[in-house]
Structures are given as C-alpha cells and as structure tokens.
Design an enzyme around this catalytic site. Sequence first.
Site, PDB file in Angstrom:
ATOM      1  N   LYS A  35      -9.302  20.248  46.442  1.00  0.00           N
ATOM      2  CA  LYS A  35      -9.661  18.937  47.014  1.00  0.00           C
ATOM      3  C   LYS A  35     -10.088  19.053  48.480  1.00  0.00           C
ATOM      4  O   LYS A  35     -10.649  18.125  49.036  1.00  0.00           O
ATOM      5  CB  LYS A  35      -8.420  18.029  46.899  1.00  0.00           C
ATOM      6  CG  LYS A  35      -8.604  16.607  47.335  1.00  0.00           C
ATOM      7  CD  LYS A  35      -7.276  15.840  47.161  1.00  0.00           C
ATOM      8  CE  LYS A  35      -7.318  14.470  47.781  1.00  0.00           C
ATOM      9  NZ  LYS A  35      -6.017  13.778  47.664  1.00  0.00           N
ATOM     10  N   THR A 130       8.194  27.371  43.655  1.00  0.00           N
ATOM     11  CA  THR A 130       8.927  27.733  44.867  1.00  0.00           C
ATOM     12  C   THR A 130      10.416  27.949  44.592  1.00  0.00           C
ATOM     13  O   THR A 130      10.969  27.362  43.654  1.00  0.00           O
ATOM     14  CB  THR A 130       8.769  26.590  45.905  1.00  0.00           C
ATOM     15  OG1 THR A 130       9.666  26.802  46.985  1.00  0.00           O
ATOM     16  CG2 THR A 130       9.095  25.225  45.305  1.00  0.00           C
ATOM     17  N   ASP A 131      11.057  28.723  45.449  1.00  0.00           N
ATOM     18  CA  ASP A 131      12.512  28.901  45.326  1.00  0.00           C
ATOM     19  C   ASP A 131      13.278  27.641  45.755  1.00  0.00           C
ATOM     20  O   ASP A 131      14.476  27.510  45.495  1.00  0.00           O
ATOM     21  CB  ASP A 131      12.992  30.120  46.128  1.00  0.00           C
ATOM     22  CG  ASP A 131      12.721  30.026  47.627  1.00  0.00           C
ATOM     23  OD1 ASP A 131      12.090  29.044  48.078  1.00  0.00           O
ATOM     24  OD2 ASP A 131      13.144  30.945  48.359  1.00  0.00           O
ATOM     25  N   GLU A 132      12.567  26.692  46.407  1.00  0.00           N
ATOM     26  CA  GLU A 132      13.263  25.490  46.889  1.00  0.00           C
ATOM     27  C   GLU A 132      13.782  24.620  45.752  1.00  0.00           C
ATOM     28  O   GLU A 132      14.633  23.760  45.973  1.00  0.00           O
ATOM     29  CB  GLU A 132      12.350  24.679  47.807  1.00  0.00           C
ATOM     30  CG  GLU A 132      11.943  25.458  49.044  1.00  0.00           C
ATOM     31  CD  GLU A 132      11.409  24.611  50.183  1.00  0.00           C
ATOM     32  OE1 GLU A 132      11.543  23.384  50.132  1.00  0.00           O
ATOM     33  OE2 GLU A 132      10.869  25.193  51.128  1.00  0.00           O
ATOM     34  N   TYR A 155       9.557  17.239  48.550  1.00  0.00           N
ATOM     35  CA  TYR A 155       8.679  18.351  48.142  1.00  0.00           C
ATOM     36  C   TYR A 155       9.315  19.143  47.001  1.00  0.00           C
ATOM     37  O   TYR A 155       8.701  19.342  45.946  1.00  0.00           O
ATOM     38  CB  TYR A 155       8.406  19.283  49.338  1.00  0.00           C
ATOM     39  CG  TYR A 155       7.864  20.643  48.915  1.00  0.00           C
ATOM     40  CD1 TYR A 155       6.588  20.773  48.368  1.00  0.00           C
ATOM     41  CD2 TYR A 155       8.645  21.806  49.048  1.00  0.00           C
ATOM     42  CE1 TYR A 155       6.100  22.015  47.966  1.00  0.00           C
ATOM     43  CE2 TYR A 155       8.160  23.042  48.651  1.00  0.00           C
ATOM     44  CZ  TYR A 155       6.886  23.141  48.117  1.00  0.00           C
ATOM     45  OH  TYR A 155       6.407  24.376  47.716  1.00  0.00           O
ATOM     46  N   LYS A 159       8.194  19.643  43.037  1.00  0.00           N
ATOM     47  CA  LYS A 159       7.910  20.954  42.423  1.00  0.00           C
ATOM     48  C   LYS A 159       8.854  21.200  41.236  1.00  0.00           C
ATOM     49  O   LYS A 159       8.436  21.732  40.206  1.00  0.00           O
ATOM     50  CB  LYS A 159       8.059  22.085  43.457  1.00  0.00           C
ATOM     51  CG  LYS A 159       7.014  22.115  44.546  1.00  0.00           C
ATOM     52  CD  LYS A 159       5.595  22.373  44.069  1.00  0.00           C
ATOM     53  CE  LYS A 159       5.353  23.779  43.584  1.00  0.00           C
ATOM     54  NZ  LYS A 159       3.921  24.047  43.311  1.00  0.00           N
ATOM     55  N   GLY A 288      18.093  16.643  55.788  1.00  0.00           N
ATOM     56  CA  GLY A 288      18.424  17.356  54.550  1.00  0.00           C
ATOM     57  C   GLY A 288      18.064  18.834  54.586  1.00  0.00           C
ATOM     58  O   GLY A 288      17.809  19.436  53.538  1.00  0.00           O
TER      59      GLY A 288
END
Length: 349
Positions: A35, A130-132, A155, A159, A288
């Site tokens: 995009k 992601t590891d998050e 975020y 994910k 957070g």
Amino acid sequence: MKHILITGGAGFIGSHVVRLMVNKYPDYQIVNLDKLTYAGNLENLKDIEHAPNYIFEKGDIVNAPLIDGLFKKYNFDSVIHLAAESHVDRSISNPLEFIKTNIEGTVNLLNSCRNLWSYGEGHLFYHISTDEVYGSLGKNGFFTEETAYDPRSPYSASKASSDHLVRAYYNTYGLPVVISNCSNNYGPNQFPEKLIPLAINNILHMKPIPVYGKGENVRDWLYVLDHAQAIDTIFHRGVPGDTYNIGGNNEWKNLDLIRLLCKITDEKLMRKEGTSQSLITFVKDRAGHDLRYAIDSSKIQKELGWSPSVTFEEGLAETVDWYLNNLEWMEHVTSGAYQSYYREQYEER
Ligand code: NAD
Ligand code: DAU
C-alpha cells in the site's frame, strides 16, 4: 515457474525478503503488493526494480476485490504475507488501523487462496508473525512454539488474531499454511520509529535519545538478513500446518543496547568518547510495556538447519554504516509526516 505474491515487500523486512527471492530464484515470478503507507518505501528496492522476474503492485490488502483480481491476473501458487501495521506505539494511539490491516487484510488474502486454489501441490500461504503474540516473560524462560498466546498490546493482539485465523483456515478448510514468529529485527532500511534507527538518527543530529522507563526491558535482536534467510528456509522446507519460532539468542536490556550503539556510532563519527551517551534521556514508559521477549529457536535449528549467521557486534556496525552512508534515505523518511509523529510521541513525554 513459481508465481509468488509477497505482501508488504516495500517495508523493512519485506524489502530484504523480496531482494533475496528475486536475486536467488530468477525462475520465480515475484509480485510485491504494498500500500506504500508511511512505512513502505520503493527506495528500499531501487537495485531490483527492473529485474525481469519482479513486479510491483500498489494496493491495499483490505480491498478484497483487488486481491481477487491480482490472484486471477498472476495465478499465484504461494503467498508470503508480511504486510502489516507493525509499530506498537502507533497501535496504542490508533488500534483500528491495526485491526483493519492485520486482521481483515489477512482474512482477505486467506479467502482468495481458499476460493481460487485447488490446494494442489506447491500451494502455500506463509504468514509472517511476531514473538509478541506470546506476551511478556519474567527474568527467566523462553517462548517456544507451545507457549500459550497472551498478547498485551493492540499490535500484538491483532497479530495473534491473524495467526489464529491462519490456523483456522488450515484446520477448517485444509488450506496449506505455515507461520513463523520472530523476535526484534534490526538492520538497513528500518523506519526510524523503531528503537535502533530512531536512536541512530537522534545521535546524528545530537538530539535526546528517548529511553522508555528505566531502560530495563529486554529484547532478543536478530539481523534482518538472518530473518530473510529463515523465511526462505521455511518457505521451501517448512511443514504445512507447523509454526516455527525465529530468534537471535541475543538478549539485550534497552539501556545496554543504546550505550553500545552510542559507542559504535561515536567511533565511526570520530566523536569524543561519551558524546552520544550524554544524549540518553529517560522518558515516560510505554503503556503496558512488555518486560522481556526471548525466543527458543531450537525447532527451526534442528528441523530445518537454520541458525543466525551475523553476530550482534557485526550487525550493529553494519547497520550504523548503512545509515551513515544513506543520509538521503533518512532525510526523505523523516521529513513531512514523521515530524508530527515525533512531536506527538515524544514532545510532552
Ligand atoms: P514495516 O512497518 O516496516 O512494513 C510494513 C509494510 O506493509 C510497509 O511496506 C507498508 O506499506 C505495508 N502495508 C501496511 N499496511 C498495508 C496494507 N493495508 N496493504 C498493503 N500493504 C500494507 O514492517 P516490518 O517491520 O518490515 O514487519 C513486516 C512483518 O514482519 C509484519 O507482519 C510484522 O508484524 C512482522 N515482524 C516484524 C518484526 C520486526 O522486528 N520489525 C519482528 C517480527 C515480525
Ligand atoms: O518482537 C518483535 C517485535 O519487535 C515486532 O513484532 C514489532 O513489529 C517491532 O516493532 C518490535 O517491537 P518492539 O516494541 O519491541 O520494538 P521497538 O523498536 O518499538 O522497541 C524496542 C524496545 O525499545 C522496547 O522495549 C521499547 C523501547 N523503546 C522504543 C522506542 C521507539 C524505547 O525505549 N524508546 C523508544 O523511543
């Protein structure tokens, strides 16, 4: 010939993946759909823009008819999906954009695959994550592929949701999928909203380097070219339905990392020792803020033979060199909208 759709290929990691695939596999047709948000930049792909096996398409993955149209036009047999809103701080200010791109956009791509593929040999939907999604670790332990999901920012929640949907299409419709969850990347072409390029840019301009909280949060850093190699490996040899964790086995407290970065950059700029360290400024913590991420990447190492090849000292030095040699790139991406982003995030912090 393989026909591969790579989404988000004008971004940081995506541009390295596109370059690797275009150069290494001249018999693959690579279509890059992006995009071109603030994070997408065709300057990242200048060296391959005229390659005969490469095509760029500007478009939004939230636009389902556009995706279907591209699938019909190019007859993709596989997808490497990197397009996303990727910055945690932006997700705290504007979660909805993350829901749209990261969740709805992923579902649109999955639907095109589901509707237009016969699931024959060679089809694969490869989702980059992601590891998050695993949440925040205490002082000990590592994320494995079995760690329960516990996303804590808009975020990471978006994910995690996209990961669940990708698995749901595997379990419900039999779509061949694979997922990888990677730790923090660094390297050339990273947009200066992320810690390392933001700090380099501020060091160059002798501006304060904002460190959230006490700088005690820990991240596991991986050089972006090592991530691109891991993606190539999983794309070709990963088992459909499986998940692979990718990490650098390279944990750093933010403050220690910034001190090292200051030292390397001062040496390269021939500044007096300690010059950049004096710019370190502790600012209000991220809401957070996850304390620690650390990846156990033994599965990909044992099953697929991938391991990181670049040490942190080498990778960081190469990264600083790249930014020093690409001042124009930095100037382009930090003019305009970046200025107001920076003011909003940092001025009153
Ligand atoms: P980035 O923000 O640098 O690039 C994202 C790219 O996606 C940009 O080119 C942008 O224009 C494009 N994009 C955004 N919204 C789009 C939309 N609606 N339609 C089409 N294109 C769109 O991100 P990155 O850091 O390169 O991350 C790439 C992927 O890897 C993301 O999925 C991210 O979650 C994942 N990831 C990133 C890291 C990291 O440390 N950066 C680590 C693990 C996983
Ligand atoms: O772990 C993988 C994730 O790594 C990816 O999924 C994300 O897309 C990517 O953005 C990254 O997320 P982080 O939040 O860890 O990266 P960021 O560079 O924003 O921050 C790294 C650490 O540095 C984090 O603990 C917050 C801190 N930080 C960040 C910025 C931008 C600061 O102290 N000051 C800052 O100005």
